[in-house]
Scaffold this active site. Sequence first.
Site, PDB file in Angstrom:
ATOM      1  N   ASP A  34       0.822  -1.214   0.000  1.00  0.00           N
ATOM      2  CA  ASP A  34       0.000   0.000   0.000  1.00  0.00           C
ATOM      3  C   ASP A  34       0.854   1.261   0.000  1.00  0.00           C
ATOM      4  OD1 ASP A  34      -2.042  -1.791   0.304  1.00  0.00           O
ATOM      5  OD2 ASP A  34      -2.770  -0.974   2.200  1.00  0.00           O
ATOM      6  N   ASP A  35       0.270   2.328  -0.532  1.00  0.00           N
ATOM      7  CA  ASP A  35       0.749   3.716  -0.347  1.00  0.00           C
ATOM      8  C   ASP A  35       1.828   4.182  -1.329  1.00  0.00           C
ATOM      9  OD1 ASP A  35      -0.997   3.548   1.735  1.00  0.00           O
ATOM     10  OD2 ASP A  35       0.483   3.791   3.326  1.00  0.00           O
ATOM     11  N   HIS A  85      -6.187   3.481  -4.297  1.00  0.00           N
ATOM     12  CA  HIS A  85      -6.050   3.675  -2.838  1.00  0.00           C
ATOM     13  C   HIS A  85      -6.331   5.153  -2.516  1.00  0.00           C
ATOM     14  CE1 HIS A  85      -4.873   2.148   1.058  1.00  0.00           C
ATOM     15  NE2 HIS A  85      -3.778   2.840   1.159  1.00  0.00           N
ATOM     16  N   HIS A  89      -4.877   9.551  -0.158  1.00  0.00           N
ATOM     17  CA  HIS A  89      -4.877   8.689   1.028  1.00  0.00           C
ATOM     18  C   HIS A  89      -5.908   9.164   2.050  1.00  0.00           C
ATOM     19  CE1 HIS A  89      -3.092   6.054   4.218  1.00  0.00           C
ATOM     20  NE2 HIS A  89      -2.991   5.285   3.163  1.00  0.00           N
ATOM     21  N   HIS A 173       3.697  -2.184   3.293  1.00  0.00           N
ATOM     22  CA  HIS A 173       3.619  -0.791   2.836  1.00  0.00           C
ATOM     23  C   HIS A 173       4.856  -0.392   2.042  1.00  0.00           C
ATOM     24  CE1 HIS A 173       0.507  -0.862   5.899  1.00  0.00           C
ATOM     25  NE2 HIS A 173      -0.035   0.145   5.245  1.00  0.00           N
TER      26      HIS A 173
HETATM   27 ZN    ZN Z   1      -2.660   3.299   2.865  1.00  0.00          ZN
END
Ligand code: ZN
Length: 204
Positions: A34-35, A85, A89, A173
């Site tokens: 993620d991210d 996503h 955020h 992440h």
């Molecule tokens: Zn995230």
Amino acid sequence: MKYLYKTPQLLKWYYPSLIWDFTTAEKCVYLTFDDGPTKEYTLWILEELEKYNAKATFFCIGNNVENYPKEFEEIIQQGHSVGNHTYNHMNGWNNSLLSYMRDVRKCETVFNSTLFRPPHGRMSNKQRAVLSKEFKVIMWDVLSGDFDTSLSGEECAEAVIDHTTNGSIIVFHDSKKAAERLKNALPIVLETLTAQGYTFKAIE
Ligand SMILES: [Zn+2]
């Protein structure tokens, strides 16, 4: 308790419109990052995955994709899948349906995907209802805890290895905050799960 490494079955039953894991007899798992993308870590993650012929799913922040288009392109080129996503955020609990969906759409103008993961795992009931009609909303089965600065990378790896079963969706992440733990944990997880007979697939 701050969080659980393993998502409880009760939560999975309570939100059946969300995808928490995949039912399969096959020894395969779904790594997710993620991210990202990030300038510092995305390419490193891709190299590690390639060593094990592992495919994964990257839940990207729209704004980061705009900032790091080369890293994003590399994810696609290497046959991994990507998911929305949000653009900024956005935390669903702190935002109305309208502003949340606007951020989701803005991410869609940067890249397209049928997959979505809510930042922080947080959505209101309304947001969840709307999103699960349009997207496969991908949650997780196993959290690495790589965002937790009180843990070591080895502890994160151990948590993942202990809680993984066939079809698990595992969260890491691609971020500065998680990097110190990710860099230790990911190679251990790839090596150990491979030795246990697992393969690594992208979510389609
Ligand atoms: Zn995230």
